[in-house]
Design a protein around this motif. Structure first.
Motif, PDB file in Angstrom:
ATOM      1  N   ILE A 291      50.076   9.704 -16.849  1.00  0.00           N
ATOM      2  CA  ILE A 291      49.756  10.227 -15.516  1.00  0.00           C
ATOM      3  C   ILE A 291      48.893   9.200 -14.799  1.00  0.00           C
ATOM      4  O   ILE A 291      47.841   8.781 -15.304  1.00  0.00           O
ATOM      5  CB  ILE A 291      49.023  11.574 -15.609  1.00  0.00           C
ATOM      6  CG1 ILE A 291      49.945  12.643 -16.193  1.00  0.00           C
ATOM      7  CG2 ILE A 291      48.501  12.000 -14.237  1.00  0.00           C
ATOM      8  CD1 ILE A 291      51.151  12.980 -15.341  1.00  0.00           C
TER       9      ILE A 291
ATOM     10  N   TRP B 179      47.156   8.572 -11.046  1.00  0.00           N
ATOM     11  CA  TRP B 179      46.839   9.192  -9.767  1.00  0.00           C
ATOM     12  C   TRP B 179      47.602  10.510  -9.596  1.00  0.00           C
ATOM     13  O   TRP B 179      48.242  10.754  -8.579  1.00  0.00           O
ATOM     14  CB  TRP B 179      47.074   8.239  -8.590  1.00  0.00           C
ATOM     15  CG  TRP B 179      45.936   7.275  -8.433  1.00  0.00           C
ATOM     16  CD1 TRP B 179      45.904   5.967  -8.788  1.00  0.00           C
ATOM     17  CD2 TRP B 179      44.634   7.578  -7.915  1.00  0.00           C
ATOM     18  NE1 TRP B 179      44.672   5.432  -8.529  1.00  0.00           N
ATOM     19  CE2 TRP B 179      43.870   6.391  -7.981  1.00  0.00           C
ATOM     20  CE3 TRP B 179      44.030   8.731  -7.410  1.00  0.00           C
ATOM     21  CZ2 TRP B 179      42.532   6.333  -7.568  1.00  0.00           C
ATOM     22  CZ3 TRP B 179      42.715   8.671  -6.989  1.00  0.00           C
ATOM     23  CH2 TRP B 179      41.984   7.485  -7.062  1.00  0.00           C
ATOM     24  N   TYR B 180      47.529  11.341 -10.641  1.00  0.00           N
ATOM     25  CA  TYR B 180      48.077  12.699 -10.638  1.00  0.00           C
ATOM     26  C   TYR B 180      49.595  12.719 -10.483  1.00  0.00           C
ATOM     27  O   TYR B 180      50.174  13.719 -10.084  1.00  0.00           O
ATOM     28  CB  TYR B 180      47.404  13.547  -9.545  1.00  0.00           C
ATOM     29  CG  TYR B 180      45.905  13.423  -9.580  1.00  0.00           C
ATOM     30  CD1 TYR B 180      45.167  13.981 -10.616  1.00  0.00           C
ATOM     31  CD2 TYR B 180      45.230  12.705  -8.612  1.00  0.00           C
ATOM     32  CE1 TYR B 180      43.788  13.839 -10.677  1.00  0.00           C
ATOM     33  CE2 TYR B 180      43.838  12.558  -8.658  1.00  0.00           C
ATOM     34  CZ  TYR B 180      43.128  13.115  -9.697  1.00  0.00           C
ATOM     35  OH  TYR B 180      41.767  12.976  -9.772  1.00  0.00           O
ATOM     36  N   SER B 181      50.235  11.621 -10.814  1.00  0.00           N
ATOM     37  CA  SER B 181      51.683  11.534 -10.656  1.00  0.00           C
ATOM     38  C   SER B 181      52.238  10.551 -11.673  1.00  0.00           C
ATOM     39  O   SER B 181      51.634  10.318 -12.720  1.00  0.00           O
ATOM     40  CB  SER B 181      52.021  11.103  -9.226  1.00  0.00           C
ATOM     41  OG  SER B 181      53.414  11.106  -9.003  1.00  0.00           O
TER      42      SER B 181
ATOM     43  N   THR C 239      47.126  11.673 -20.438  1.00  0.00           N
ATOM     44  CA  THR C 239      46.110  11.537 -19.398  1.00  0.00           C
ATOM     45  C   THR C 239      44.940  10.733 -19.945  1.00  0.00           C
ATOM     46  O   THR C 239      44.685  10.723 -21.150  1.00  0.00           O
ATOM     47  CB  THR C 239      45.583  12.898 -18.915  1.00  0.00           C
ATOM     48  OG1 THR C 239      44.847  13.540 -19.972  1.00  0.00           O
ATOM     49  CG2 THR C 239      46.728  13.808 -18.476  1.00  0.00           C
TER      50      THR C 239
ATOM     51  N   TYR D 121      40.447  18.692 -16.477  1.00  0.00           N
ATOM     52  CA  TYR D 121      41.438  19.421 -15.669  1.00  0.00           C
ATOM     53  C   TYR D 121      41.060  20.896 -15.655  1.00  0.00           C
ATOM     54  O   TYR D 121      41.655  21.734 -16.328  1.00  0.00           O
ATOM     55  CB  TYR D 121      42.842  19.211 -16.240  1.00  0.00           C
ATOM     56  CG  TYR D 121      43.340  17.806 -16.016  1.00  0.00           C
ATOM     57  CD1 TYR D 121      44.046  17.474 -14.856  1.00  0.00           C
ATOM     58  CD2 TYR D 121      43.084  16.803 -16.944  1.00  0.00           C
ATOM     59  CE1 TYR D 121      44.485  16.181 -14.647  1.00  0.00           C
ATOM     60  CE2 TYR D 121      43.523  15.508 -16.731  1.00  0.00           C
ATOM     61  CZ  TYR D 121      44.220  15.204 -15.579  1.00  0.00           C
ATOM     62  OH  TYR D 121      44.650  13.917 -15.365  1.00  0.00           O
TER      63      TYR D 121
ATOM     64  N   ASN E  24      38.517  16.750 -11.987  1.00  0.00           N
ATOM     65  CA  ASN E  24      39.852  16.810 -11.388  1.00  0.00           C
ATOM     66  C   ASN E  24      40.104  18.112 -10.634  1.00  0.00           C
ATOM     67  O   ASN E  24      41.165  18.271 -10.019  1.00  0.00           O
ATOM     68  CB  ASN E  24      40.930  16.592 -12.456  1.00  0.00           C
ATOM     69  CG  ASN E  24      40.984  15.154 -12.917  1.00  0.00           C
ATOM     70  OD1 ASN E  24      40.907  14.231 -12.110  1.00  0.00           O
ATOM     71  ND2 ASN E  24      41.068  14.936 -14.232  1.00  0.00           N
TER      72      ASN E  24
ATOM     73  N   TYR F 162      41.255  20.976 -10.822  1.00  0.00           N
ATOM     74  CA  TYR F 162      42.370  21.897 -11.046  1.00  0.00           C
ATOM     75  C   TYR F 162      42.802  21.834 -12.506  1.00  0.00           C
ATOM     76  O   TYR F 162      42.640  20.812 -13.178  1.00  0.00           O
ATOM     77  CB  TYR F 162      43.579  21.533 -10.165  1.00  0.00           C
ATOM     78  CG  TYR F 162      43.321  21.584  -8.696  1.00  0.00           C
ATOM     79  CD1 TYR F 162      43.454  22.772  -7.970  1.00  0.00           C
ATOM     80  CD2 TYR F 162      42.952  20.427  -8.003  1.00  0.00           C
ATOM     81  CE1 TYR F 162      43.226  22.811  -6.607  1.00  0.00           C
ATOM     82  CE2 TYR F 162      42.717  20.458  -6.637  1.00  0.00           C
ATOM     83  CZ  TYR F 162      42.852  21.657  -5.944  1.00  0.00           C
ATOM     84  OH  TYR F 162      42.615  21.690  -4.591  1.00  0.00           O
TER      85      TYR F 162
ATOM     86  N   PHE G  46      45.625  21.360 -15.293  1.00  0.00           N
ATOM     87  CA  PHE G  46      46.691  20.355 -15.290  1.00  0.00           C
ATOM     88  C   PHE G  46      47.984  20.901 -14.702  1.00  0.00           C
ATOM     89  O   PHE G  46      48.728  20.178 -14.025  1.00  0.00           O
ATOM     90  CB  PHE G  46      46.932  19.844 -16.717  1.00  0.00           C
ATOM     91  CG  PHE G  46      47.930  18.722 -16.781  1.00  0.00           C
ATOM     92  CD1 PHE G  46      47.593  17.437 -16.381  1.00  0.00           C
ATOM     93  CD2 PHE G  46      49.227  18.959 -17.219  1.00  0.00           C
ATOM     94  CE1 PHE G  46      48.521  16.408 -16.414  1.00  0.00           C
ATOM     95  CE2 PHE G  46      50.161  17.935 -17.259  1.00  0.00           C
ATOM     96  CZ  PHE G  46      49.805  16.658 -16.859  1.00  0.00           C
ATOM     97  N   ASP G  47      48.277  22.175 -14.929  1.00  0.00           N
ATOM     98  CA  ASP G  47      49.518  22.769 -14.417  1.00  0.00           C
ATOM     99  C   ASP G  47      49.627  22.660 -12.903  1.00  0.00           C
ATOM    100  O   ASP G  47      50.740  22.694 -12.360  1.00  0.00           O
ATOM    101  CB  ASP G  47      49.614  24.236 -14.827  1.00  0.00           C
ATOM    102  CG  ASP G  47      49.963  24.405 -16.293  1.00  0.00           C
ATOM    103  OD1 ASP G  47      50.204  23.377 -16.965  1.00  0.00           O
ATOM    104  OD2 ASP G  47      49.984  25.547 -16.780  1.00  0.00           O
ATOM    105  N   ALA G  48      48.496  22.535 -12.217  1.00  0.00           N
ATOM    106  CA  ALA G  48      48.526  22.450 -10.755  1.00  0.00           C
ATOM    107  C   ALA G  48      49.190  21.165 -10.269  1.00  0.00           C
ATOM    108  O   ALA G  48      49.602  21.085  -9.106  1.00  0.00           O
ATOM    109  CB  ALA G  48      47.104  22.538 -10.193  1.00  0.00           C
ATOM    110  N   PHE G  49      49.306  20.167 -11.138  1.00  0.00           N
ATOM    111  CA  PHE G  49      49.910  18.899 -10.744  1.00  0.00           C
ATOM    112  C   PHE G  49      51.389  18.816 -11.115  1.00  0.00           C
ATOM    113  O   PHE G  49      52.032  17.781 -10.875  1.00  0.00           O
ATOM    114  CB  PHE G  49      49.150  17.739 -11.382  1.00  0.00           C
ATOM    115  CG  PHE G  49      47.702  17.689 -10.989  1.00  0.00           C
ATOM    116  CD1 PHE G  49      47.322  17.176  -9.759  1.00  0.00           C
ATOM    117  CD2 PHE G  49      46.717  18.194 -11.831  1.00  0.00           C
ATOM    118  CE1 PHE G  49      45.981  17.151  -9.378  1.00  0.00           C
ATOM    119  CE2 PHE G  49      45.379  18.175 -11.465  1.00  0.00           C
ATOM    120  CZ  PHE G  49      45.009  17.654 -10.230  1.00  0.00           C
TER     121      PHE G  49
END
Length: 209
Positions: A76, A78-80, A117, A124, A130, A132, A134-137
């Motif tokens: 992961i 930058w959250y992507s 990560t 997370y 972060n 949120y 982790f599922d939020a990403f």
């Protein structure tokens, strides 16, 4: 291009491995090496294959269409996902091929995210840096699968990969290998909903942006 197929007959899982710096990788490099040892797995090291970011779209589409399971293996960032993995989605999952009218090449297949990560799982969290869980990403991954008529399988995530103990890393790699080898005989798969249907009207895709 035959040289893109690194192992197997073309009917096994397609593993899309993307890491900008394999030499600096601890966990993802181990996962890549383990995937290469799985019979029938099609392992694509995207940064080695396409260092100039010039993806052979037709070759990648053939591999994707032949596989029943597509695995996104990357850290992961930058959250992507790393940029070359995103470019693969942009170019390979074409309108009229992967989604939209006539775009049924991947319908009924499964998409599985295998990722790491840098931060620990505690990061997370609404009280973590972060902010949120982790599922939020995950919605961009989930909706990418849905738009292509694919099921999004529960991700395999190793948090805090750089600081994970050798025992934890080895166990993570073992789970990854066992999952690849045993697919689709995962106990939770029968409980997952079927692949969604997301119809894209032609009016939503004008010829020019």
């Amino acid at each position: 291009m035959d040289e893109l197929v690194t192992k197997g007959s073309g009917k096994g899982p397609l593993v899309l491995a993307a890491h900008p710096d394999w030499r600096g990788s601890r966990a993802n490099r181990r996962l890549l090496e383990a995937a290469r040892a799985v019979p029938d797995a099609q392992v694509q090291d995207l940064y080695s294959l396409y260092p100039d970011f010039d993806i052979d779209v037709a070759a990648q589409q053939r591999l994707a269409q032949a596989a029943s399971l597509i695995v996104l293996l990357h850290p992961i960032q930058w959250y992507s996902m790393p940029p070359l993995q995103k470019l693969w989605l942009d170019e390979v999952l074409a309108y009229g091929w992967a989604y939209g009218p006539g775009g049924d090449a991947l319908q009924g297949k499964d998409l599985w995210l295998v990722t790491t990560t840098g931060g620990p799982e505690s990061a997370y969290h609404p009280q973590g840096y972060n902010r949120y869980f982790f599922d939020a990403f995950l919605p961009p991954y989930e909706q990418t699968a849905a738009l292509c008529g694919m099921r999004f399988l529960p991700p395999l995530v190793l948090h805090g990969a750089r600081r994970a103990s050798e025992e934890a890393l080895a166990a993570h790699v073992q789970v990854f290998v066992e999952r690849l080898r045993s697919y689709p005989d995962w106990p939770e798969i029968d409980e997952l909903p079927p692949c969604p249907v997301c119809e894209v009207p032609t009016t939503d895709r004008p010829s020019h942006d």
